[in-house]
Design a protein around this motif. Structure first.
Motif, PDB file in Angstrom:
ATOM      1  N   GLU A 122      -4.324  -0.529   2.867  1.00 41.80           N
ATOM      2  CA  GLU A 122      -4.014   0.060   1.567  1.00 41.80           C
ATOM      3  C   GLU A 122      -5.160   0.924   1.052  1.00 41.80           C
ATOM      4  O   GLU A 122      -4.935   1.916   0.342  1.00 41.80           O
ATOM      5  N   ALA A 123      -6.374   0.560   1.423  1.00 41.98           N
ATOM      6  CA  ALA A 123      -7.538   1.345   1.011  1.00 41.98           C
ATOM      7  C   ALA A 123      -7.693   2.612   1.848  1.00 41.98           C
ATOM      8  O   ALA A 123      -8.518   3.479   1.513  1.00 41.98           O
ATOM      9  N   GLY A 124      -6.906   2.728   2.919  1.00 37.22           N
ATOM     10  CA  GLY A 124      -6.971   3.910   3.761  1.00 37.22           C
ATOM     11  C   GLY A 124      -8.156   3.956   4.690  1.00 37.22           C
ATOM     12  O   GLY A 124      -8.462   5.010   5.260  1.00 37.22           O
ATOM     13  N   LYS A 125      -8.807   2.804   4.881  1.00 32.96           N
ATOM     14  CA  LYS A 125      -9.997   2.807   5.738  1.00 32.96           C
ATOM     15  C   LYS A 125      -9.620   2.908   7.211  1.00 32.96           C
ATOM     16  O   LYS A 125     -10.276   3.616   7.985  1.00 32.96           O
ATOM     17  N   ILE A 126      -8.603   2.177   7.630  1.00 32.56           N
ATOM     18  CA  ILE A 126      -8.176   2.185   9.025  1.00 32.56           C
ATOM     19  C   ILE A 126      -6.659   2.331   9.064  1.00 32.56           C
ATOM     20  O   ILE A 126      -5.978   2.299   8.031  1.00 32.56           O
ATOM     21  N   SER A 127      -6.114   2.471  10.257  1.00 35.77           N
ATOM     22  CA  SER A 127      -4.672   2.404  10.471  1.00 35.77           C
ATOM     23  C   SER A 127      -4.410   1.404  11.591  1.00 35.77           C
ATOM     24  O   SER A 127      -5.333   1.035  12.338  1.00 35.77           O
ATOM     25  N   ALA A 128      -3.168   0.954  11.738  1.00 35.33           N
ATOM     26  CA  ALA A 128      -2.917  -0.146  12.670  1.00 35.33           C
ATOM     27  C   ALA A 128      -1.519  -0.089  13.268  1.00 35.33           C
ATOM     28  O   ALA A 128      -0.579   0.448  12.669  1.00 35.33           O
ATOM     29  N   VAL A 129      -1.408  -0.682  14.455  1.00 34.41           N
ATOM     30  CA  VAL A 129      -0.140  -0.956  15.118  1.00 34.41           C
ATOM     31  C   VAL A 129      -0.136  -2.444  15.438  1.00 34.41           C
ATOM     32  O   VAL A 129      -1.057  -2.946  16.086  1.00 34.41           O
ATOM     33  N   VAL A 130       0.881  -3.158  14.965  1.00 36.03           N
ATOM     34  CA  VAL A 130       0.896  -4.621  15.075  1.00 36.03           C
ATOM     35  C   VAL A 130       2.240  -5.091  15.623  1.00 36.03           C
ATOM     36  O   VAL A 130       3.299  -4.659  15.152  1.00 36.03           O
ATOM     37  N   ASP A 131       2.187  -5.991  16.606  1.00 39.94           N
ATOM     38  CA  ASP A 131       3.410  -6.490  17.244  1.00 39.94           C
ATOM     39  C   ASP A 131       3.673  -7.972  16.983  1.00 39.94           C
ATOM     40  O   ASP A 131       4.758  -8.457  17.280  1.00 39.94           O
ATOM     41  N   VAL A 132       2.693  -8.691  16.446  1.00 40.69           N
ATOM     42  CA  VAL A 132       2.829 -10.140  16.255  1.00 40.69           C
ATOM     43  C   VAL A 132       2.450 -10.515  14.829  1.00 40.69           C
ATOM     44  O   VAL A 132       1.551  -9.923  14.237  1.00 40.69           O
ATOM     45  N   PHE A 133       3.139 -11.534  14.289  1.00 45.25           N
ATOM     46  CA  PHE A 133       2.986 -11.866  12.881  1.00 45.25           C
ATOM     47  C   PHE A 133       2.983 -13.376  12.686  1.00 45.25           C
ATOM     48  O   PHE A 133       3.492 -14.131  13.520  1.00 45.25           O
ATOM     49  N   ASP A 134       2.410 -13.797  11.548  1.00 42.35           N
ATOM     50  CA  ASP A 134       2.307 -15.227  11.260  1.00 42.35           C
ATOM     51  C   ASP A 134       3.679 -15.885  11.204  1.00 42.35           C
ATOM     52  O   ASP A 134       3.840 -17.027  11.619  1.00 42.35           O
ATOM     53  N   GLN A 135       4.646 -15.179  10.648  1.00 45.49           N
ATOM     54  CA  GLN A 135       6.012 -15.694  10.581  1.00 45.49           C
ATOM     55  C   GLN A 135       6.931 -14.671  11.224  1.00 45.49           C
ATOM     56  O   GLN A 135       6.900 -13.491  10.892  1.00 45.49           O
ATOM     57  N   GLU A 136       7.721 -15.131  12.193  1.00 44.36           N
ATOM     58  CA  GLU A 136       8.646 -14.233  12.876  1.00 44.36           C
ATOM     59  C   GLU A 136      10.042 -14.848  12.899  1.00 44.36           C
ATOM     60  O   GLU A 136      10.189 -16.039  13.166  1.00 44.36           O
ATOM     61  N   PRO A 137      11.077 -14.044  12.592  1.00 45.42           N
ATOM     62  CA  PRO A 137      11.016 -12.647  12.170  1.00 45.42           C
ATOM     63  C   PRO A 137      10.207 -12.478  10.875  1.00 45.42           C
ATOM     64  O   PRO A 137      10.183 -13.394  10.042  1.00 45.42           O
ATOM     65  N   LEU A 138       9.583 -11.322  10.751  1.00 45.09           N
ATOM     66  CA  LEU A 138       8.823 -11.035   9.545  1.00 45.09           C
ATOM     67  C   LEU A 138       9.787 -11.004   8.362  1.00 45.09           C
ATOM     68  O   LEU A 138      10.762 -10.248   8.373  1.00 45.09           O
ATOM     69  N   PRO A 139       9.567 -11.833   7.333  1.00 45.02           N
ATOM     70  CA  PRO A 139      10.513 -11.899   6.206  1.00 45.02           C
ATOM     71  C   PRO A 139      10.662 -10.552   5.494  1.00 45.02           C
ATOM     72  O   PRO A 139       9.710  -9.760   5.423  1.00 45.02           O
ATOM     73  N   GLU A 140      11.837 -10.311   4.977  1.00 47.99           N
ATOM     74  CA  GLU A 140      12.077  -9.080   4.231  1.00 47.99           C
ATOM     75  C   GLU A 140      11.151  -8.961   3.033  1.00 47.99           C
ATOM     76  O   GLU A 140      10.864  -7.862   2.565  1.00 47.99           O
ATOM     77  N   THR A 141      10.692 -10.099   2.522  1.00 43.62           N
ATOM     78  CA  THR A 141       9.821 -10.106   1.341  1.00 43.62           C
ATOM     79  C   THR A 141       8.354  -9.865   1.673  1.00 43.62           C
ATOM     80  O   THR A 141       7.527  -9.765   0.768  1.00 43.62           O
ATOM     81  N   SER A 142       8.018  -9.772   2.970  1.00 42.30           N
ATOM     82  CA  SER A 142       6.615  -9.577   3.336  1.00 42.30           C
ATOM     83  C   SER A 142       6.116  -8.230   2.829  1.00 42.30           C
ATOM     84  O   SER A 142       6.762  -7.190   3.039  1.00 42.30           O
ATOM     85  N   PRO A 143       4.947  -8.204   2.203  1.00 44.23           N
ATOM     86  CA  PRO A 143       4.388  -6.929   1.730  1.00 44.23           C
ATOM     87  C   PRO A 143       3.991  -5.999   2.873  1.00 44.23           C
ATOM     88  O   PRO A 143       3.788  -4.800   2.655  1.00 44.23           O
ATOM     89  N   LEU A 144       3.897  -6.540   4.090  1.00 44.61           N
ATOM     90  CA  LEU A 144       3.523  -5.695   5.218  1.00 44.61           C
ATOM     91  C   LEU A 144       4.538  -4.584   5.475  1.00 44.61           C
ATOM     92  O   LEU A 144       4.183  -3.501   5.947  1.00 44.61           O
ATOM     93  N   TRP A 145       5.804  -4.856   5.157  1.00 45.01           N
ATOM     94  CA  TRP A 145       6.827  -3.826   5.360  1.00 45.01           C
ATOM     95  C   TRP A 145       6.503  -2.543   4.587  1.00 45.01           C
ATOM     96  O   TRP A 145       6.859  -1.446   5.021  1.00 45.01           O
ATOM     97  N   GLN A 146       5.882  -2.700   3.454  1.00 49.19           N
ATOM     98  CA  GLN A 146       5.585  -1.550   2.600  1.00 49.19           C
ATOM     99  C   GLN A 146       4.113  -1.146   2.640  1.00 49.19           C
ATOM    100  O   GLN A 146       3.694  -0.297   1.864  1.00 49.19           O
ATOM    101  N   THR A 147       3.355  -1.751   3.529  1.00 51.67           N
ATOM    102  CA  THR A 147       1.932  -1.433   3.615  1.00 51.67           C
ATOM    103  C   THR A 147       1.734  -0.079   4.280  1.00 51.67           C
ATOM    104  O   THR A 147       2.302   0.187   5.342  1.00 51.67           O
ATOM    105  N   PRO A 148       0.953   0.800   3.673  1.00 55.13           N
ATOM    106  CA  PRO A 148       0.735   2.129   4.261  1.00 55.13           C
ATOM    107  C   PRO A 148      -0.135   2.057   5.517  1.00 55.13           C
ATOM    108  O   PRO A 148      -0.847   1.076   5.747  1.00 55.13           O
TER     109      PRO A 148
END
Length: 330
Positions: free
Chosen positions: A257-283
């Motif tokens: 969110e701070a724009g310091k880095i960018s990322a590609v991620v394939d694994v998550f703490d909870q899978e499927p990633l919940p619709e409510t996860s803020p990661l879906w909207q993370t820039p």
């Protein structure tokens, strides 16, 4: 049953899906590829525990992903070897249930080529600033984002095993400098400089790309937290292919969110990633749904080939490939 025959039980797990399933057709093809083994083994198959207890009462070997592990010795008195359909053992931890006379092996390396292609796709996307462009796309924002060629940049690979080593090979072919971290610190032919886990902090500021391909163990738990992200250079790209438990996702979200880095991620703490996860909207983030390495055309066949190669070793009393270190937990 002929006393020279080895009883192998194959236990399918429906939650893994079709890609990893040992179907009768796939098994028949494997037996045709390994005719020297076919007449030395009795094979039974089941799914999700159906008929499992009966089969295990005489099984010498088990090919599986997940299974009933309570009282293994009583359940399977003849069992001497368990081979896992995948590479990870996290779902089986702690490994204290493994009887002392049973060898545990896994399928690491089976998905190596497919996984390393995914990782390098992520690196190329990061180098071309695709996560940022996708963020702008969702906002209908036109902003020209330029990037330099990838040649000459530095990638840090955290976990130089089968996948990490193949990523190093591809990276070198693209002209990157490769620095690696592995527990032993042992050299690798495609890694320019190899280090050990305690060196991570001093290496992070040097890397244009950080690739996570290490297993999850107590020593790697949340190793990529706020302190690690703070040490990364502005504009760095981060790829987590291996295990969610190595990363503090709240800290990752903050630096994205701070724009310091960018990322590609394939694994998550909870899978499927919940619709409510803020990661879906993370820039500045590309999310893939744990789909980086399972090859629908080749994974099951390659797993069975490894199984049958090890089965030959098992029958001959030779050392098995891909033995899991119960202390290191991978």
């Amino acid at each position: 049953m002929d006393e020279k025959m080895v009883h192998l039980h194959i236990e399918n797990c429906s939650k893994l899906g079709d890609i990893l399933e040992t179907t009768q057709e796939r098994l028949d093809r494997a037996l045709e590829r390994h005719p020297d083994i076919a007449n030395k083994v009795k094979i039974t198959m089941g799914t999700d525990g159906k008929g499992f207890r009966d089969a295990m009462s005489t099984a010498d070997a088990l090919f599986c992903w997940d299974f009933e592990r309570e009282n293994v010795t009583e359940l399977a008195p003849s069992l001497r070897w368990i081979h896992l359909q995948g590479a990870g053992v996290n779902h089986l931890l702690p490994l204290t249930w493994v009887p002392k006379d049973v060898c545990l092996t896994n399928s690491r390396g089976v998905h190596g080529e497919r996984a390393s292609e995914y990782v390098f796709m992520g690196m190329l996307g990061l180098n071309n600033r695709l996560p940022e462009m996708m963020t702008n796309q969702r906002k209908a924002k036109w902003e020209k984002l330029h990037s330099s060629r990838i040649r000459g940049k530095t990638v840090l690979i955290y976990g130089v095993g089968h996948v990490g080593g193949d990523v190093a090979r591809i990276a070198r072919s693209f002209g990157l400098r490769v620095i690696g971290i592995r527990r032993t610190g042992k050299d690798h032919e495609y890694v320019d400089d190899m280090y050990q886990p305690q060196d991570l902090a001093k290496l992070l500021p040097l890397a244009d790309f950080i690739v996570v391909t290490a297993p999850h163990t107590p020593s790697t738990e949340r190793v990529f937290g706020q302190d690690a992200f703070d040490l990364m250079k502005t504009g760095a790209g981060f790829v987590n292919y291996s295990r969610a438990d190595l990363v503090d996702y709240a800290a990752l979200q903050r630096v994205l969110e701070a724009g310091k880095i960018s990322a590609v991620v394939d694994v998550f703490d909870q899978e499927p990633l919940p619709e409510t996860s803020p990661l879906w909207q993370t820039p500045n983030l590309i999310i893939t749904p744990h789909s980086s390495s399972n090859d629908p055309d080749h994974h099951a066949d390659r797993s069975l080939d490894l199984l049958f190669e090890n089965l030959g070793r098992f029958i001959d009393g030779r050392e098995l490939k891909n033995t899991v270190d119960l202390d290191q937990q991978y």
